[in-house]
Each structure stands twice: as C-alpha cells, then as structure tokens.
Design a protein around this motif. Sequence first.
Motif, mmCIF file in Angstrom:
data_model
loop_
_atom_site.group_PDB
_atom_site.id
_atom_site.type_symbol
_atom_site.label_atom_id
_atom_site.label_comp_id
_atom_site.label_asym_id
_atom_site.label_seq_id
_atom_site.Cartn_x
_atom_site.Cartn_y
_atom_site.Cartn_z
ATOM 1 N N CYS A 75 48.837 1.568 -23.072
ATOM 2 C CA CYS A 75 48.593 2.095 -22.425
ATOM 3 C C CYS A 75 47.740 2.162 -20.773
ATOM 4 C CB CYS A 75 49.316 3.287 -22.133
ATOM 5 S SG CYS A 75 48.324 5.367 -22.440
ATOM 6 N N PHE A 76 46.512 2.357 -21.053
ATOM 7 C CA PHE A 76 45.321 2.742 -20.593
ATOM 8 C C PHE A 76 44.551 3.772 -20.304
ATOM 9 C CE2 PHE A 76 46.362 -2.332 -20.686
ATOM 10 C CZ PHE A 76 45.394 -3.109 -20.905
ATOM 11 N N GLY A 77 45.310 4.618 -20.698
ATOM 12 C CA GLY A 77 45.230 6.010 -20.471
ATOM 13 C C GLY A 77 45.771 6.183 -19.335
ATOM 14 N N ALA A 78 47.277 5.644 -19.414
ATOM 15 C CA ALA A 78 48.070 6.265 -18.157
ATOM 16 C C ALA A 78 48.697 7.492 -18.887
ATOM 17 C CB ALA A 78 49.159 4.747 -18.458
ATOM 18 N N GLY A 79 49.846 7.626 -20.204
ATOM 19 C CA GLY A 79 50.059 8.607 -20.787
ATOM 20 C C GLY A 79 49.866 9.583 -20.562
ATOM 21 N N GLN A 80 47.982 10.065 -20.951
ATOM 22 C CA GLN A 80 47.316 11.499 -20.786
ATOM 23 C C GLN A 80 47.796 11.727 -18.814
ATOM 24 O OE1 GLN A 80 46.121 8.911 -22.331
ATOM 25 N NE2 GLN A 80 43.609 8.829 -21.736
ATOM 26 N N GLN A 81 47.127 10.397 -18.219
ATOM 27 C CA GLN A 81 47.067 10.883 -16.881
ATOM 28 C C GLN A 81 48.569 11.763 -16.268
ATOM 29 O OE1 GLN A 81 44.853 10.783 -15.180
ATOM 30 N NE2 GLN A 81 45.965 10.653 -12.439
ATOM 31 N N VAL A 82 49.963 10.571 -16.566
ATOM 32 C CA VAL A 82 50.895 11.533 -15.973
ATOM 33 C C VAL A 82 51.246 12.603 -16.689
ATOM 34 C CG1 VAL A 82 52.951 10.920 -16.199
ATOM 35 C CG2 VAL A 82 52.199 8.969 -15.679
ATOM 36 N N THR A 83 50.540 12.774 -17.938
ATOM 37 C CA THR A 83 51.253 14.106 -18.707
ATOM 38 C C THR A 83 50.473 14.936 -18.241
ATOM 39 O OG1 THR A 83 52.635 12.817 -20.458
ATOM 40 C CG2 THR A 83 51.700 15.382 -20.605
ATOM 41 N N VAL A 85 47.888 15.281 -15.473
ATOM 42 C CA VAL A 85 47.253 15.155 -14.197
ATOM 43 C C VAL A 85 48.570 15.546 -13.392
ATOM 44 C CG1 VAL A 85 45.864 14.130 -13.128
ATOM 45 C CG2 VAL A 85 45.235 14.379 -15.019
ATOM 46 N N THR A 86 48.963 14.201 -13.509
ATOM 47 C CA THR A 86 50.030 13.917 -12.592
ATOM 48 C C THR A 86 51.518 15.308 -12.593
ATOM 49 O OG1 THR A 86 49.877 12.354 -12.645
ATOM 50 C CG2 THR A 86 51.350 12.559 -10.925
ATOM 51 N N PHE A 87 52.095 15.590 -13.726
ATOM 52 C CA PHE A 87 52.536 16.017 -14.282
ATOM 53 C C PHE A 87 52.239 17.882 -14.816
ATOM 54 C CE2 PHE A 87 55.374 12.347 -13.078
ATOM 55 C CZ PHE A 87 56.439 13.154 -12.941
ATOM 56 N N GLY A 88 50.918 18.010 -14.533
ATOM 57 C CA GLY A 88 50.430 19.385 -14.719
ATOM 58 C C GLY A 88 50.370 19.255 -15.692
ATOM 59 N N GLY A 89 51.524 19.392 -16.784
ATOM 60 C CA GLY A 89 51.057 19.327 -18.555
ATOM 61 C C GLY A 89 52.634 19.561 -18.999
ATOM 62 N N THR A 90 52.962 19.238 -18.556
ATOM 63 C CA THR A 90 55.001 19.845 -18.523
ATOM 64 C C THR A 90 54.782 18.519 -19.123
ATOM 65 O OG1 THR A 90 55.239 18.496 -16.440
ATOM 66 C CG2 THR A 90 55.294 21.367 -16.428
ATOM 67 N N GLU A 133 34.809 0.025 -2.816
ATOM 68 C CA GLU A 133 36.443 0.028 -1.688
ATOM 69 C C GLU A 133 38.220 0.210 -2.707
ATOM 70 O OE1 GLU A 133 38.084 -1.468 2.513
ATOM 71 O OE2 GLU A 133 35.999 -1.497 2.251
ATOM 72 N N VAL A 134 37.506 -0.995 -2.937
ATOM 73 C CA VAL A 134 39.477 -1.689 -3.764
ATOM 74 C C VAL A 134 38.795 -0.291 -4.516
ATOM 75 C CG1 VAL A 134 40.706 -3.315 -5.144
ATOM 76 C CG2 VAL A 134 39.356 -3.719 -2.562
ATOM 77 N N ALA A 135 38.337 0.204 -5.207
ATOM 78 C CA ALA A 135 38.309 1.071 -7.079
ATOM 79 C C ALA A 135 38.894 1.966 -6.394
ATOM 80 C CB ALA A 135 36.967 0.665 -7.596
ATOM 81 N N GLU A 136 38.242 2.383 -5.178
ATOM 82 C CA GLU A 136 38.592 3.729 -4.562
ATOM 83 C C GLU A 136 40.089 4.084 -4.444
ATOM 84 O OE1 GLU A 136 36.646 6.504 -4.494
ATOM 85 O OE2 GLU A 136 34.968 6.333 -4.269
ATOM 86 N N GLN A 137 40.723 2.793 -3.827
ATOM 87 C CA GLN A 137 41.842 2.999 -3.094
ATOM 88 C C GLN A 137 43.003 2.386 -4.125
ATOM 89 O OE1 GLN A 137 42.482 -0.379 -1.356
ATOM 90 N NE2 GLN A 137 41.531 -0.063 0.275
ATOM 91 N N VAL A 138 42.612 2.284 -5.296
ATOM 92 C CA VAL A 138 43.453 2.733 -6.480
ATOM 93 C C VAL A 138 42.887 3.505 -7.439
ATOM 94 C CG1 VAL A 138 43.976 1.171 -8.903
ATOM 95 C CG2 VAL A 138 43.038 0.240 -7.065
ATOM 96 N N SER A 139 41.996 4.037 -7.307
ATOM 97 C CA SER A 139 41.501 5.355 -7.994
ATOM 98 C C SER A 139 42.480 6.864 -7.222
ATOM 99 C CB SER A 139 40.371 5.776 -7.763
ATOM 100 O OG SER A 139 39.476 5.093 -8.762
ATOM 101 N N ALA A 140 42.727 6.417 -5.159
ATOM 102 C CA ALA A 140 42.944 7.979 -5.065
ATOM 103 C C ALA A 140 44.294 7.651 -5.391
ATOM 104 C CB ALA A 140 42.806 6.913 -3.808
ATOM 105 N N VAL A 141 45.010 6.326 -5.296
ATOM 106 C CA VAL A 141 46.738 6.449 -5.549
ATOM 107 C C VAL A 141 47.062 6.933 -7.709
ATOM 108 C CG1 VAL A 141 48.608 4.865 -6.248
ATOM 109 C CG2 VAL A 141 46.487 4.724 -4.652
ATOM 110 N N ALA A 142 46.174 6.535 -7.827
ATOM 111 C CA ALA A 142 46.334 7.731 -9.505
ATOM 112 C C ALA A 142 46.576 8.829 -9.248
ATOM 113 C CB ALA A 142 45.178 6.351 -10.345
ATOM 114 N N ALA A 143 45.562 9.346 -8.559
ATOM 115 C CA ALA A 143 44.834 10.458 -8.610
ATOM 116 C C ALA A 143 46.325 11.735 -8.108
ATOM 117 C CB ALA A 143 43.935 10.931 -8.124
#
Length: 268
Positions: A75-83, A85-90, A133-143
Amino acid sequence: MGEDGEVTRPRSAYRSDCSSCAGLCCVALPFARSADFPEDKAGGDPCRHLGPDFGCGIHDRLRERGYAGCTVFECFGAGQQVTQVTFGGTDWRTEPALRQDMFDVFAVMRQLHEMLALLEEASERSSAPDLAEVAEQVSAVAAGSAAEVLATDLGTLRSAVGSILRRVSAEVRRPAGQALAGADLLGRDLRRRDLRRADLRSALLVAADLRGVDLTDADLLGADLRDAAVAGADLSRALFLTQAQVNALRGDGTTRLPAGHDRPAHWG
C-alpha cells in the motif's frame, strides 16, 4: 524536503506498516477466486481472516492457504497514513459512519504515496529543477483532510509526476539501452540480453527468465514482473522498481535488490 529538491521523508513512510493500520486493504479491496485467492470477497467486506486487532489470522500461512495475492500487495504506507493521520487514529469499526470515506481515501492515498515513493527515488538520481515543487504538491494533498484528498485531480498530478520521471529516466539511462517499453516479453528467456539502461516501462515480463541479468539503470516503471525469475539478477540500481513489483518476483538469496527494498519472505 531537503536542499536541492531532495525528498527527505524516510523510505519507511512509503512502506506498509500493518501494526498502525485498521486493516484497510483487508476490507476495502475486493478479490476474486483465482490463483491468487481461494474465494470471492466484495470490496467493503472484511476478509474472514481479519482479527479484532486488525491483524491477519493466517499471516504466516497466506501462500499455503491460497492467498498469494496478499503477499504481493503493497500500500506504500497509505494504510497507516489514512488511519493515523487523515482520520486521527479512528477506525471503521468504532466509527462506522466514516467507513466508506476511509475506504475511498485509502484508494486515493495509495496512488499518492506511490507517486511520492517514485519521486523520492528520482530525487536520489537527479536534480531536476521542478522535482521539489511537484513533490511538495503531492505531499500537501496526502497530508490534507479526507475531503481534500478525495477532491484530488489525480490525472493532473500523475501527468506532472510522469513528466518528471520520464526526464529523470532519460538522464539516468544516457546512453540509452534497448527500447523495450510496452514490449510483450511474456515467458521470454532474457538471460543473454543486455538490459542495462534498457527502457522496460510497462513491459510485459510475466514469467520471464531474468536469472543472472544485470538490470542496472533499467527503467522498470509499471513493468509487469509477476513470477519473473530473478535468481542471481542485479536489481540493485534498477530504476523505479517498487516493493510491490519485488513482491511479485521469483527471487532468492542471490538476487540483489535496491537499498530500502525488503526481500520477500516467500522467496525462502
């Protein structure tokens, strides 16, 4: 982001950490009865082997139980990011109202994190001026928030990332090797081919024989490497080789992998 556009986020940020995830891939993703799975499962339905702690009850026996598909997924770390960060541990069990949003965000986040992993590698091989610049754009969306992630124009981001990766590939592979992008090399014996600096983007390499082959600076972006034999092959400097692709290979202890890539347990 470091100086000169280098992406400084640790590689571990783009690798799955199941202990920090709410089992999202085991619920959100569907699978069909096949050589990779022993049964059908609809997207949104928990796998019957998913435990109350979101762990897999047959993790150490997945292949022998017919779940080879699980052992190659990344998942390239998407699972832990969503769990976390995005949803704050819920999670989707304690907050069922968030269930579908979590699954939808996970699908987008996996693509964002794959792009970030590739951009990170690109930054290690090149100093392309617009990479940062592009990496920052993608990082900002992911965060961002769940709503912001879901509103992402993935097509535009993929186009920008793809343009950079093509330029980095051309720079790294100079002088260019064989032009085999999109080639049908299904089951081919490639042991005598010089594939250094080759363009193998999106090539069909399923069950190809790459034993002992030197793939230094070969561009493997999007190549289908399922069941390709790579015993003794040198992939240590292959370009844009992801962990998901490594997981699908048939290698052994003599296969040389890029730094930061794990040797799959099923290689033995």
